[in-house]
Structures are given as C-alpha cells and as structure tokens.
Design a protein around this motif. Sequence first.
Motif, PDB file in Angstrom:
ATOM      1  N   THR A 165       0.851  -1.191   0.000  1.00  0.00           N
ATOM      2  CA  THR A 165       0.000   0.000   0.000  1.00  0.00           C
ATOM      3  C   THR A 165       0.878   1.228   0.000  1.00  0.00           C
ATOM      4  O   THR A 165       2.015   1.206   0.475  1.00  0.00           O
ATOM      5  N   PHE A 166       0.352   2.291  -0.556  1.00  0.00           N
ATOM      6  CA  PHE A 166       1.042   3.569  -0.570  1.00  0.00           C
ATOM      7  C   PHE A 166       0.331   4.468   0.421  1.00  0.00           C
ATOM      8  O   PHE A 166      -0.869   4.665   0.338  1.00  0.00           O
ATOM      9  N   GLY A 167       1.096   4.987   1.351  1.00  0.00           N
ATOM     10  CA  GLY A 167       0.509   5.734   2.457  1.00  0.00           C
ATOM     11  C   GLY A 167       0.068   7.123   2.079  1.00  0.00           C
ATOM     12  O   GLY A 167       0.555   7.715   1.121  1.00  0.00           O
ATOM     13  N   GLN A 168      -0.822   7.607   2.867  1.00  0.00           N
ATOM     14  CA  GLN A 168      -1.218   8.999   2.733  1.00  0.00           C
ATOM     15  C   GLN A 168      -0.105   9.836   3.357  1.00  0.00           C
ATOM     16  O   GLN A 168       0.747   9.335   4.070  1.00  0.00           O
ATOM     17  N   ASN A 169      -0.121  11.080   3.072  1.00  0.00           N
ATOM     18  CA  ASN A 169       0.912  11.949   3.605  1.00  0.00           C
ATOM     19  C   ASN A 169       0.570  12.326   5.037  1.00  0.00           C
ATOM     20  O   ASN A 169      -0.186  13.255   5.285  1.00  0.00           O
ATOM     21  N   LEU A 170       1.133  11.589   5.970  1.00  0.00           N
ATOM     22  CA  LEU A 170       0.908  11.838   7.385  1.00  0.00           C
ATOM     23  C   LEU A 170       1.492  13.180   7.793  1.00  0.00           C
ATOM     24  O   LEU A 170       1.068  13.778   8.774  1.00  0.00           O
ATOM     25  N   ILE A 171       2.466  13.632   7.028  1.00  0.00           N
ATOM     26  CA  ILE A 171       3.179  14.849   7.392  1.00  0.00           C
ATOM     27  C   ILE A 171       2.250  16.063   7.396  1.00  0.00           C
ATOM     28  O   ILE A 171       2.371  16.933   8.261  1.00  0.00           O
ATOM     29  N   GLU A 172       1.312  16.121   6.473  1.00  0.00           N
ATOM     30  CA  GLU A 172       0.442  17.301   6.397  1.00  0.00           C
ATOM     31  C   GLU A 172      -0.420  17.451   7.636  1.00  0.00           C
ATOM     32  O   GLU A 172      -0.490  18.511   8.241  1.00  0.00           O
ATOM     33  N   GLY A 173      -1.101  16.385   8.021  1.00  0.00           N
ATOM     34  CA  GLY A 173      -1.964  16.454   9.201  1.00  0.00           C
ATOM     35  C   GLY A 173      -1.178  16.747  10.464  1.00  0.00           C
ATOM     36  O   GLY A 173      -1.603  17.557  11.301  1.00  0.00           O
ATOM     37  N   LEU A 174      -0.014  16.133  10.595  1.00  0.00           N
ATOM     38  CA  LEU A 174       0.802  16.337  11.789  1.00  0.00           C
ATOM     39  C   LEU A 174       1.316  17.765  11.865  1.00  0.00           C
ATOM     40  O   LEU A 174       1.252  18.412  12.913  1.00  0.00           O
ATOM     41  N   PHE A 175       1.813  18.293  10.760  1.00  0.00           N
ATOM     42  CA  PHE A 175       2.323  19.668  10.751  1.00  0.00           C
ATOM     43  C   PHE A 175       1.207  20.673  11.027  1.00  0.00           C
ATOM     44  O   PHE A 175       1.407  21.642  11.751  1.00  0.00           O
ATOM     45  N   LYS A 176       0.034  20.430  10.454  1.00  0.00           N
ATOM     46  CA  LYS A 176      -1.076  21.366  10.681  1.00  0.00           C
ATOM     47  C   LYS A 176      -1.527  21.353  12.138  1.00  0.00           C
ATOM     48  O   LYS A 176      -1.933  22.377  12.674  1.00  0.00           O
ATOM     49  N   ASP A 177      -1.431  20.186  12.771  1.00  0.00           N
ATOM     50  CA  ASP A 177      -1.796  20.108  14.186  1.00  0.00           C
ATOM     51  C   ASP A 177      -0.763  20.787  15.085  1.00  0.00           C
ATOM     52  O   ASP A 177      -1.123  21.347  16.123  1.00  0.00           O
ATOM     53  N   LEU A 178       0.505  20.737  14.707  1.00  0.00           N
ATOM     54  CA  LEU A 178       1.577  21.212  15.583  1.00  0.00           C
ATOM     55  C   LEU A 178       2.064  22.625  15.264  1.00  0.00           C
ATOM     56  O   LEU A 178       2.797  23.203  16.055  1.00  0.00           O
ATOM     57  N   LYS A 179       1.670  23.181  14.147  1.00  0.00           N
ATOM     58  CA  LYS A 179       2.152  24.515  13.762  1.00  0.00           C
ATOM     59  C   LYS A 179       1.636  25.573  14.737  1.00  0.00           C
ATOM     60  O   LYS A 179       0.620  25.374  15.393  1.00  0.00           O
ATOM     61  N   PRO A 180       2.342  26.675  14.844  1.00  0.00           N
ATOM     62  CA  PRO A 180       1.816  27.766  15.664  1.00  0.00           C
ATOM     63  C   PRO A 180       0.454  28.209  15.124  1.00  0.00           C
ATOM     64  O   PRO A 180       0.244  28.287  13.912  1.00  0.00           O
ATOM     65  N   ALA A 181      -0.468  28.495  16.007  1.00  0.00           N
ATOM     66  CA  ALA A 181      -1.852  28.787  15.625  1.00  0.00           C
ATOM     67  C   ALA A 181      -1.984  30.022  14.748  1.00  0.00           C
ATOM     68  O   ALA A 181      -2.901  30.114  13.946  1.00  0.00           O
ATOM     69  N   HIS A 182      -1.072  30.964  14.872  1.00  0.00           N
ATOM     70  CA  HIS A 182      -1.195  32.214  14.109  1.00  0.00           C
ATOM     71  C   HIS A 182      -0.555  32.128  12.728  1.00  0.00           C
ATOM     72  O   HIS A 182      -0.497  33.111  12.010  1.00  0.00           O
ATOM     73  N   THR A 183      -0.079  30.940  12.336  1.00  0.00           N
ATOM     74  CA  THR A 183       0.582  30.796  11.045  1.00  0.00           C
ATOM     75  C   THR A 183      -0.214  29.897  10.119  1.00  0.00           C
ATOM     76  O   THR A 183      -1.124  29.188  10.539  1.00  0.00           O
ATOM     77  N   GLN A 184       0.170  29.917   8.863  1.00  0.00           N
ATOM     78  CA  GLN A 184      -0.416  29.064   7.833  1.00  0.00           C
ATOM     79  C   GLN A 184       0.717  28.295   7.177  1.00  0.00           C
ATOM     80  O   GLN A 184       1.764  28.860   6.873  1.00  0.00           O
ATOM     81  N   VAL A 185       0.530  27.008   6.970  1.00  0.00           N
ATOM     82  CA  VAL A 185       1.563  26.189   6.333  1.00  0.00           C
ATOM     83  C   VAL A 185       1.072  25.737   4.967  1.00  0.00           C
ATOM     84  O   VAL A 185      -0.092  25.391   4.798  1.00  0.00           O
ATOM     85  N   VAL A 186       1.972  25.803   3.992  1.00  0.00           N
ATOM     86  CA  VAL A 186       1.682  25.389   2.622  1.00  0.00           C
ATOM     87  C   VAL A 186       2.678  24.294   2.266  1.00  0.00           C
ATOM     88  O   VAL A 186       3.863  24.391   2.598  1.00  0.00           O
ATOM     89  N   PHE A 187       2.215  23.253   1.590  1.00  0.00           N
ATOM     90  CA  PHE A 187       3.083  22.137   1.221  1.00  0.00           C
ATOM     91  C   PHE A 187       3.386  22.192  -0.267  1.00  0.00           C
ATOM     92  O   PHE A 187       2.489  22.311  -1.082  1.00  0.00           O
ATOM     93  N   ASN A 188       4.666  22.131  -0.586  1.00  0.00           N
ATOM     94  CA  ASN A 188       5.144  22.200  -1.957  1.00  0.00           C
ATOM     95  C   ASN A 188       5.846  20.878  -2.268  1.00  0.00           C
ATOM     96  O   ASN A 188       6.927  20.611  -1.749  1.00  0.00           O
ATOM     97  N   TYR A 189       5.209  20.035  -3.094  1.00  0.00           N
ATOM     98  CA  TYR A 189       5.795  18.749  -3.457  1.00  0.00           C
ATOM     99  C   TYR A 189       6.651  18.938  -4.694  1.00  0.00           C
ATOM    100  O   TYR A 189       6.165  19.348  -5.736  1.00  0.00           O
ATOM    101  N   ARG A 190       7.953  18.630  -4.541  1.00  0.00           N
ATOM    102  CA  ARG A 190       8.888  18.842  -5.640  1.00  0.00           C
ATOM    103  C   ARG A 190       9.441  17.507  -6.105  1.00  0.00           C
ATOM    104  O   ARG A 190       9.834  16.684  -5.281  1.00  0.00           O
TER     105      ARG A 190
END
Length: 195
Positions: A165-190
């Motif tokens: 199986t190919f996993g979902q990107n766990l990194i997005e959910g984890l980063f969004k949960d842990l980021k500072p509340a006053h910031t916005q995170v954008v993911f750039n897949y290169r």
Amino acid sequence: MNGRDYAQLLSALLPPKSYALTGERLTAELQAEGQSLVQLEIRAGEVADGITPFLAVGLLADWERMLSLSPDSGMTLQQRRQQVLARINATGGLSRKYFITLAKSLGYRVTIDEPEPFRAGIGLAGERIWVPEIIWLWIVNIDDAQVPVYRFRAGSSLAGEKLLTFGQNLIEGLFKDLKPAHTQVVFNYREKTRP
C-alpha cells in the motif's frame, strides 16, 4: 498452553474422589473452562502488547483515541502505528529544525522556507514582492514528492491487508496540528529533476 492442558490442570484441582473425572458432563465443563482460559491468555497477551504502540493491535484504537487521531478506514496497521508513534514523538517546538527533524522521523526530506515581504533597501530587483502578511506563512518543500510505501510484513500487518500500500501523507496532518496557531503552512511537493 492449549485447552486440553488447561482442562487437565483444572481436573487436577478438583477434590479427590468427590467427582467422577471421566464423567461426560464434567469433561465437557472442564474443556469449556479450558478454552475460556486459552482465550483469557490470548487477551492478556494483547493487553501486554498494547502497553506500547509498537505491538498494539486490539488496543491501538485506544491509543488513537487518547491522541485525538482519527484514522482512515483504508489505513493499514503499520500506517496507524506510524501515525500514533509520530504523534507521541511530537514533543512540540517552533523552530525549523524541530519540524525538519519531525519530518525526517516520518521518512521525509524537507526544507522550510519563510518568505519575507519586500522591503526597500533590503529587497533586490528581480525578487518576488510579497505582501506584509506573508510573515505568517511558511512553505514546506517535500523533496521527490515522497509517498511512504508499506509492504505486508508478518507481525506488523493483519490478515486481509493488501501486500503493498502507498501511504497517505501523514506529514500534512501532523504539521497542521503542531504549527503555531497564528501561522499558515503550505506544502510544496517537488520532484527531483533528472538529467
């Protein structure tokens, strides 16, 4: 031990000469009690394995509930364990280094950009002109557009799961949960450019 062993052990505990040990009903009762003890032994092993998420199967849902995780129905046991372990290891932090190390523990190679607004005297010709509010945004660059691969493994997978199986990107959910509340995170897949 198996059910027969438990039945023999239970029959040895009976008072001598009080019961007909070869009686049909007593034998059936001892075998049923023996099977109950086998099931109890299996459940006790599951509880002992569930103390940590490394071996948890039956109690993994309790770990997820305790950590406020809601797994997708299609997630494999390995994916669910990785998600639980990542949440436990996420001790908290605000630095780039913390988030890069956290991503590395999940198997991702990332860099983080924090764009700066254009300022006279500092900005150069040809640079991107950002609005002043850009300071609240950070960009996570995920190299090679990595997606975790989970192979079926005895002891780490359950019967009925897919072999690959190919996993979902766990990194997005984890980063969004842990980021500072006053910031916005954008993911750039290169994707790495190949010559």
